[in-house]
Enzyme design. Structure first.
Site, PDB file in Angstrom:
ATOM      1  N   PHE A 185      77.465  51.167  40.250  1.00 24.25           N
ATOM      2  CA  PHE A 185      77.603  52.450  40.955  1.00 24.25           C
ATOM      3  C   PHE A 185      79.017  52.964  40.746  1.00 24.25           C
ATOM      4  CE2 PHE A 185      78.771  55.371  44.267  1.00 24.25           C
ATOM      5  CZ  PHE A 185      77.727  56.269  44.219  1.00 24.25           C
ATOM      6  N   ASP A 238      86.626  49.474  38.353  1.00 28.18           N
ATOM      7  CA  ASP A 238      86.426  50.476  39.405  1.00 28.18           C
ATOM      8  C   ASP A 238      86.667  49.790  40.749  1.00 28.18           C
ATOM      9  OD1 ASP A 238      85.558  52.274  41.297  1.00 28.18           O
ATOM     10  OD2 ASP A 238      83.765  52.879  40.199  1.00 28.18           O
ATOM     11  N   LYS A 246      88.474  56.428  47.977  1.00 28.32           N
ATOM     12  CA  LYS A 246      88.080  56.051  49.339  1.00 28.32           C
ATOM     13  C   LYS A 246      89.276  55.833  50.264  1.00 28.32           C
ATOM     14  CE  LYS A 246      83.324  55.130  48.579  1.00 28.32           C
ATOM     15  NZ  LYS A 246      82.640  54.608  47.424  1.00 28.32           N
TER      16      LYS A 246
HETATM   17  C1  LIG Z   1      82.119  55.483  46.332  1.00 25.43           C
HETATM   18  C2  LIG Z   1      82.294  54.985  44.943  1.00 25.43           C
HETATM   19  C3  LIG Z   1      82.511  55.873  43.868  1.00 25.43           C
HETATM   20  C4  LIG Z   1      82.431  57.381  44.020  1.00 25.43           C
HETATM   21  O1  LIG Z   1      83.333  57.896  44.929  1.00 25.43           O
HETATM   22  P1  LIG Z   1      83.095  59.391  45.509  1.00 25.43           P
HETATM   23  O2  LIG Z   1      84.339  59.678  46.288  1.00 25.43           O
HETATM   24  O3  LIG Z   1      81.863  59.318  46.386  1.00 25.43           O
HETATM   25  O4  LIG Z   1      82.893  60.296  44.347  1.00 25.43           O
HETATM   26  C5  LIG Z   1      82.757  55.333  42.620  1.00 25.43           C
HETATM   27  N1  LIG Z   1      82.779  54.004  42.424  1.00 25.43           N
HETATM   28  C6  LIG Z   1      82.564  53.122  43.425  1.00 25.43           C
HETATM   29  C7  LIG Z   1      82.625  51.669  43.146  1.00 25.43           C
HETATM   30  C8  LIG Z   1      82.295  53.583  44.719  1.00 25.43           C
HETATM   31  O5  LIG Z   1      82.048  52.712  45.696  1.00 25.43           O
END
Ligand SMILES: *Cc1c(COP(=O)(O)O)cnc(C)c1O
Length: 394
Positions: free
Chosen positions: A136, A221, A250
């Site tokens: 994700f 990520d 985040k």
């Molecule tokens: C939440 C998340 C994203 C996307 O972040 P947004 O601010 O919702 O665009 C990307 N990678 C990971 C691992 C995430 O948990």
């Protein structure tokens, strides 16, 4: 009222629990009727510092009275100090600030490809990025192009080419997939949305070695796992692995403002020159002031160490419940997944029952309840939640 309005006037792209939050502080939220709930989701890890942390609010208020937006056409006095702090915390020499996580990921994808052409010498338009099953990384077209989740993809094609998907947790599969046109391997060090999947020991290290041997970038990520969530500042620290770049978001905005960034050393970041990438709001003074305070809180309050200590005892207590409905309790720090047995039913009704008892959490991938409270959560509050979790899982 509010729920009906959202149903009536909003797009139906979410299925929230029926609680309407009107106020919040620390690990607790209060609904419109004055009822209190313990927040054990913390906006998918965007509230590591807790709701409305006083230092972060003070920074935001102060900045509101000074300047909020300049665009990158001009300098502002907050961006420099923020970038220097971020470099110290990330361990990378440079950062490119954006707003949402998905934008940081898009920035990373562009950096990986351009590095592949400019530095590795991959022929034009041939660059490949290796990613993992059940990843994700956000919701844009290019990002869902390499998702393996039907709900994220169906009906959104045609997709962006140039991605190779290999099974998560299998370092040999990564190594076998790396070819002369591979510019990068892009992974979550722990897969959050997939249900808090912790890869086998040695996986990140083996992938790092394969990337180093083949002159391939390793990009992590850390949007959900970073900034202390898993008990270390970065989840790849658990295997003492240093990627070539990371995406963060985040909790970088301290739960106040959307702030994200792509962090890398000079050799990668130098692929960007004026005009090649940008964002109107990226690096704005509000974002920079808030994110500086958010980083200071994480460091000064040693929230990563707190997540490690509190998370370990929380996981042990969850296992100690001995619930026959629970197949596995997993995670690191305060990123915790409780996977239910298939015959225990789906996770959502358990989250609804917990909500009725005053504990907010969210199901992910049908069978998993994710617990990811603010890292500032009091241990007494976790004990309180555990009693309700015990009731619901009995
Ligand atoms: C939440 C998340 C994203 C996307 O972040 P947004 O601010 O919702 O665009 C990307 N990678 C990971 C691992 C995430 O948990």
């Amino acid at each position: 009222m509010s729920i009906e309005q959202v149903e009536r006037y909003g797009a139906h792209n979410y299925h929230p629990l029926p609680v309407v939050v009107a106020h919040a502080e620390g690990a607790w939220v209060t609904d419109v009727g004055g009822r209190r709930y313990l927040d054990m989701l913390s906006a998918y890890s965007a509230l590591n510092q807790g709701h409305r942390h006083p230092r972060i609010l003070a920074a935001a208020r102060e900045q509101l009275d000074r300047v909020t937006l300049t665009s990158r056409a001009f300098h502002n006095d907050q961006l420099g100090p923020f970038l220097e702090r971020l470099s110290r915390v990330s361990g990378f020499s440079r950062a490119l600030p954006m707003n949402s996580g998905a934008e940081a990921v898009e920035t990373a994808l562009k950096a990986m490809r351009k590095w592949g052409y400019v530095t590795k010498g991959i022929p034009a338009d041939k660059a490949e990025i290796i990613v993992a099953t059940d990843n994700f990384h956000g919701r844009t077209i290019s990002i869902v192009s390499f998702s393996t989740e039907a709900a994220y993809r169906d009906g959104f094609g045609p997709f962006t080419p140039g991605f190779v998907v290999v099974p998560y947790g299998d370092a040999a599969a990564v190594e076998a997939a790396i070819g002369p046109n591979t510019c990068a391997v892009f992974l979550e060090p722990i897969q959050g949305e997939a249900g808090v999947i912790v890869p086998p020991d040695g996986y990140l290290r083996a992938v790092r070695d394969a990337c180093t041997r083949t002159n391939t970038l390793l990009v992590m990520d850390e949007i959900q796992t970073g900034l202390g969530r898993t008990g270390t500042m970065w989840a790849s620290d658990h295997e003492n692995v240093r990627p070539d770049a990371i995406t963060i978001g985040k909790a970088l905005g301290g739960g106040v403002y959307p702030v994200s960034a792509f962090c890398a050393d000079d050799a990668v970041m130098e692929v960007f020159s004026p005009g090649t990438h940008g964002s109107t709001f990226g690096g704005n003074p509000m974002a920079a002031a808030v994110a500086s305070a958010a980083l200071d809180v994480l460091v000064d309050e040693q929230l990563a160490a707190r997540a490690k200590r509190v998370g370990e005892s929380f996981r042990a207590a969850l296992r100690g419940l001995g619930s026959p409905r629970v197949k596995e309790v997993r995670g690191r720090g305060l990123l915790i997944g409780v996977e239910l047995h298939a015959d225990a039913g789906r996770a959502r009704p358990y989250c609804e029952r917990l909500m009725n008892l005053g504990v907010l959490c969210k199901d992910t991938h049908e069978q998993v309840i994710r617990f990811a409270p603010p890292l500032v959560i009091a241990e007494g509050d976790i004990d309180w939640a555990l009693e309700h979790i015990r009731t619901v899982l009995a």
